[in-house]
Design a protein around this motif. Structure first.
Motif, PDB file in Angstrom:
ATOM      1  N   ARG A  35       0.839  -1.209   0.000  1.00 40.68           N
ATOM      2  CA  ARG A  35       0.000   0.000   0.000  1.00 40.68           C
ATOM      3  C   ARG A  35       0.870   1.253   0.000  1.00 40.68           C
ATOM      4  O   ARG A  35       2.049   1.217   0.310  1.00 40.68           O
ATOM      5  N   SER A  36       0.271   2.378  -0.325  1.00 43.35           N
ATOM      6  CA  SER A  36       0.937   3.662  -0.153  1.00 43.35           C
ATOM      7  C   SER A  36       1.301   3.815   1.323  1.00 43.35           C
ATOM      8  O   SER A  36       0.476   3.556   2.202  1.00 43.35           O
ATOM      9  N   GLY A  37       2.534   4.226   1.590  1.00 40.50           N
ATOM     10  CA  GLY A  37       2.989   4.363   2.969  1.00 40.50           C
ATOM     11  C   GLY A  37       3.521   3.092   3.574  1.00 40.50           C
ATOM     12  O   GLY A  37       3.866   3.063   4.761  1.00 40.50           O
ATOM     13  N   LYS A  40       7.868   1.275   0.660  1.00 41.60           N
ATOM     14  CA  LYS A  40       8.517   0.876  -0.592  1.00 41.60           C
ATOM     15  C   LYS A  40       9.553   1.904  -1.053  1.00 41.60           C
ATOM     16  O   LYS A  40      10.688   1.566  -1.371  1.00 41.60           O
ATOM     17  N   SER A  41       9.140   3.169  -1.114  1.00 44.11           N
ATOM     18  CA  SER A  41      10.047   4.224  -1.583  1.00 44.11           C
ATOM     19  C   SER A  41      11.220   4.406  -0.622  1.00 44.11           C
ATOM     20  O   SER A  41      12.362   4.592  -1.052  1.00 44.11           O
ATOM     21  N   GLN A  85       9.338   8.591 -10.115  1.00 39.65           N
ATOM     22  CA  GLN A  85       7.991   8.716 -10.672  1.00 39.65           C
ATOM     23  C   GLN A  85       7.856   9.982 -11.514  1.00 39.65           C
ATOM     24  O   GLN A  85       7.201   9.992 -12.554  1.00 39.65           O
ATOM     25  N   GLU A 170       8.053   3.673  -8.387  1.00 45.31           N
ATOM     26  CA  GLU A 170       6.735   3.938  -8.987  1.00 45.31           C
ATOM     27  C   GLU A 170       6.883   4.581 -10.371  1.00 45.31           C
ATOM     28  O   GLU A 170       6.325   5.657 -10.637  1.00 45.31           O
ATOM     29  N   ALA A 173       3.358   5.262 -12.254  1.00 46.05           N
ATOM     30  CA  ALA A 173       2.204   5.662 -11.436  1.00 46.05           C
ATOM     31  C   ALA A 173       1.324   6.693 -12.121  1.00 46.05           C
ATOM     32  O   ALA A 173       0.114   6.703 -11.928  1.00 46.05           O
ATOM     33  N   ASN A 201       9.239  -0.508  -7.637  1.00 45.15           N
ATOM     34  CA  ASN A 201       8.032  -0.324  -6.833  1.00 45.15           C
ATOM     35  C   ASN A 201       6.820  -0.250  -7.748  1.00 45.15           C
ATOM     36  O   ASN A 201       6.793   0.549  -8.687  1.00 45.15           O
ATOM     37  N   HIS A 203       2.297  -0.562  -7.940  1.00 45.29           N
ATOM     38  CA  HIS A 203       1.015  -0.604  -7.235  1.00 45.29           C
ATOM     39  C   HIS A 203       0.125  -1.724  -7.774  1.00 45.29           C
ATOM     40  O   HIS A 203      -0.580  -2.377  -7.012  1.00 45.29           O
ATOM     41  N   TYR A 241      -2.963  -5.444   1.154  1.00 43.57           N
ATOM     42  CA  TYR A 241      -3.702  -4.249   0.748  1.00 43.57           C
ATOM     43  C   TYR A 241      -5.025  -4.047   1.473  1.00 43.57           C
ATOM     44  O   TYR A 241      -5.655  -3.015   1.311  1.00 43.57           O
TER      45      TYR A 241
END
Length: 273
Positions: A35-37, A40-41, A85, A170, A173, A201, A203, A241
């Motif tokens: 998920r976002s947060g 991953k980054s 991104q 991402e 994205a 990364n 999604h 997720y």
């Protein structure tokens, strides 16, 4: 081989990455999902040393990456290229010059500042662009390109660094489906043709399954999945997720629940039977 040992990054009371340990084989294409947060980054930024770990170590063929400073750190970033991104191109410069920026670690400072690139550097940059069908845009301003074209230029720039690892954060994205495929094909080409290790990364789980040899799943900064695409069941996706699983697996949303007290609509009634 890239080895991550108990890698942790803490921001105040929050752990963005929490005790992650991994071994990444040379030449593999690894998808980092979550998920976002999920962290991953932050994980990729620590591998490139754009963010320093709070705890743990990063080793590459015995080299302690977490201990590097100064010139040796710059050399590591040349070996471990980063793709973002938002492309990070200089919009007012032409495509060729943007790609040649990837040669900064291979050229004397005075030559690169004056844009006195060697014929070899120019040939390498043009070859990288042509391998992604971008050679005809070499003289165009970067900000005149579409998002997908800019991302392919960013991949070409990474490629001329002659890296051993590409970290893609991402990279698709903000792209439409056609450009998403073109960019992912470009990363796959870098991986297969040149043997470059790719950590990407993503999604979309369907995209990750289609392109990646191995998937690493993060949740709240912790490693919760490490396997191949066919091991990624819907139950695992729900763990990663939660309510977002249907969206990232590219399934249509569930129909809305009926209002309280409403009678279910039968199929025959909907067809006018």
């Amino acid at each position: 081989m890239l080895v991550v040992e108990n890698l942790t990054r803490q921001y105040g009371a929050r752990r963005a990455v929490d005790g992650v340990s991994l071994r990444i084989e040379r030449g593999s294409f690894v998808g980092v999902i979550g998920r976002s947060g999920a962290g991953k980054s932050t994980l990729l930024r620590m591998l490139n040393r754009l963010a320093d770990p709070t705890e743990g170590r990063i080793l590459y063929d015995g080299l302690d990456v977490t201990a590097l400073r100064g010139r040796r750190l710059r050399e590591w970033r040349g070996r471990c290229a980063m793709i973002f991104q938002q492309f990070n191109l200089v919009g007012r410069l032409d495509v060729m010059t943007n790609v040649l920026m990837g040669r900064l670690n291979h050229a004397p400072a005075h030559r690169s500042l004056l844009k006195l690139w060697s014929a070899e550097d120019k040939a390498l940059a043009l070859a990288a662009l042509e391998s992604f069908d971008m050679g005809t845009f070499a003289a165009n301003r970067a900000d005149a390109l579409s998002g997908g074209q800019q991302q392919r230029v960013a991949i070409a720039r990474a490629l001329v660094q002659e890296p051993e690892i590409i970290l893609a954060d991402e990279p698709v994205a903000s792209l439409d489906p056609r450009n998403t495929r073109l960019v992912m094909d470009a990363l796959a080409e870098a991986n297969k043709r040149y043997g470059i290790t790719v950590l990407c990364n993503l999604h979309s789980l369907d995209l990750a399954r289609a392109y990646c040899d191995r998937l690493i799943g993060l949740s709240a900064g912790r490693l919760v999945f490490d396997g191949r695409g066919f091991d990624l069941t819907e139950d695992v996706a729900q763990t990663l997720y939660r309510l977002e699983a249907g969206e990232v697996m590219d399934r249509p949303p569930a129909p809305p629940l009926p209002e309280p007290g409403a009678q279910p609509v039968r199929a025959a009634a909907r067809l006018g039977a």
